[in-house]
Design an enzyme around this catalytic site. Structure first.
Site, short mmCIF file in Angstrom:
data_model
loop_
_atom_site.label_atom_id
_atom_site.label_comp_id
_atom_site.label_asym_id
_atom_site.label_seq_id
_atom_site.Cartn_x
_atom_site.Cartn_y
_atom_site.Cartn_z
N LYS A 1 0.91 3.78 -3.30
CA LYS A 1 0.51 5.18 -3.21
C LYS A 1 1.68 6.11 -3.58
O LYS A 1 1.47 7.17 -4.18
CB LYS A 1 -0.02 5.49 -1.82
CG LYS A 1 -1.38 4.86 -1.54
CD LYS A 1 -2.44 5.24 -2.57
CE LYS A 1 -3.84 4.82 -2.14
NZ LYS A 1 -4.85 5.12 -3.20
N TYR B 1 0.83 -1.21 0.00
CA TYR B 1 0.00 0.00 0.00
C TYR B 1 0.86 1.25 0.00
O TYR B 1 0.63 2.17 -0.80
CB TYR B 1 -0.93 -0.02 1.22
CG TYR B 1 -1.91 1.13 1.24
CD1 TYR B 1 -2.93 1.22 0.30
CD2 TYR B 1 -1.82 2.13 2.21
CE1 TYR B 1 -3.84 2.28 0.32
CE2 TYR B 1 -2.72 3.18 2.24
CZ TYR B 1 -3.73 3.25 1.30
OH TYR B 1 -4.61 4.29 1.32
#
Length: 254
Positions: free
Chosen positions: A163, A159
C-alpha cells in the site's frame, strides 16, 4: 455540491463486494456507464443487481495482476462507449493472509500481495492512460489503506509495504499524466467492516479490542463502504480538477 457522471465511462476493480461494490453503485446512480471487475463472479452479479441508474453495470471476471486481461477490459469499455473517464483501482487486500513473523513469510506470500495491490493498479493505469491522454482528461483513483501510511494492524508486512508502494505510484503518475489533464489521487481508508476478511479481523479483536479501536477514532464510530465511495466520487468529480498526487485519509480522524 451536485456530483454527476452522465456520459462518462468508469472502470472499478475489486467490485465484487465491500468498497468496490459501493463505489461502482455510487457511480452508476450518478449516471455513469460502469464496468465492474473482480475475480468473484457471484459478487459481481450481486453488485450489478443492486445498482440503480440509467445504465446497467457491466461486469467481467478479471484478475488485475493479469496484464492482458486488464488491457482487454479497458479496450472493451473504450470500444463500447468511446471513452475512458475514470478508473478506480480498488482491487487488493491481504488475500487471506494473517500476521506472522518475518522469517515465516514465503516468497509467494510476499509477491501475491504485491501482484494484486501494486501490479494491478499499474496495469489498469497503463491501459487507461492512452485513452485519457487522447481525451486530454481523466481521473485515476487508487484505494490504499491506513497501513500504507503507518503500519498494518494485523502485522502483514507485504500489505503495509504494497500500500505504501501504491501511494508512491499515485504521486509519480500524477506528475507524469498531469500535462494531459489527468489527475491521480489516492484514498486511504481506515478500518471498515466491509468484507469477510475485515469481519474476521473485527471478531479477532474481542470486545475490549473493539472498544479500544473505536475509542481511538475521533468520531467514535467505524466507517462504512459509502464513506469511502463518497471520497472517490469527489476525487473523480470536476470539483477536484486541480487536485492531484494527494492521499486522503478517510478514517474518522486519528
Amino acid at each position: 455540491m451536485n456530483i454527476e457522471f452522465s456520459g462518462q465511462t468508469v472502470i472499478v476493480t475489486g467490485a465484487g463486494h465491500g468498497f468496490g461494490r459501493a463505489i461502482a453503485q455510487a457511480f452508476a446512480a450518478r449516471g455513469a456507464r460502469v464496468y465492474a471487475c473482480d475475480v468473484n463472479e457471484a459478487g459481481l452479479t450481486e453488485t450489478a443487481a443492486g445498482a440503480s441508474g440509467p445504465h446497467a453495470v457491466q461486469t467481467a471476471r478479471v484478475d488485475v495482476s493479469d496484464r492482458a486481461a486488464v488491457h482487454a477490459l479497458v479496450e472493451r469499455a473504450a470500444a463500447e462507449t468511446g471513452r475512458v473517464d475514470v478508473v478506480v483501482n480498488n482491487a487488493g487486500g491481504v488475500l487471506g493472509q494473517v500476521g506472522r513473523p518475518l522469517e515465516e513469510i514465503s516468497e509467494s506470500d510476499w509477491r501475491s500481495i504485491f501482484a494484486v495491490n501494486v501490479d494491478g493498479a499499474f496495469n489498469v493505469a497503463q491501459a487507461a492512460a492512452p485513452h485519457m491522454k487522447r481525451q486530454r482528461s481523466g481521473r485515476i483513483v487508487n484505494i490504499s489503506s491506513g497501513a500504507g501510511l503507518g503500519i498494518s494492524l494485523t502485522g502483514i508486512q507485504a500489505y503495509a509495504s504494497a500500500k505504501a508502494a501504491q501511494i508512491g505510484l499515485t504521486r509519480q503518475l500524477a506528475h507524469e499524466l498531469g500535462e494531459w489533464g489527468v489527475t491521480v489521487n489516492n484514498v486511504a481508508p481506515g478500518f471498515v467492516r466491509s468484507n469477510p476478511t475485515t469481519e474476521r479481523q473485527w471478531e479477532s479483536y474481542g470486545e475490549e479490542g473493539q472498544r479500544k479501536l473505536v475509542q481511538n477514532i475521533a468520531l467514535r464510530r467505524l466507517g462504512t463502504p459509502d464513506d469511502i465511495a463518497h471520497a472517490v466520487l469527489f476525487f473523480a468529480s470536476e470539483q477536484a480538477g486541480w487536485i492531484s498526487g494527494q492521499v486522503l485519509s478517510v478514517d474518522g480522524g486519528k
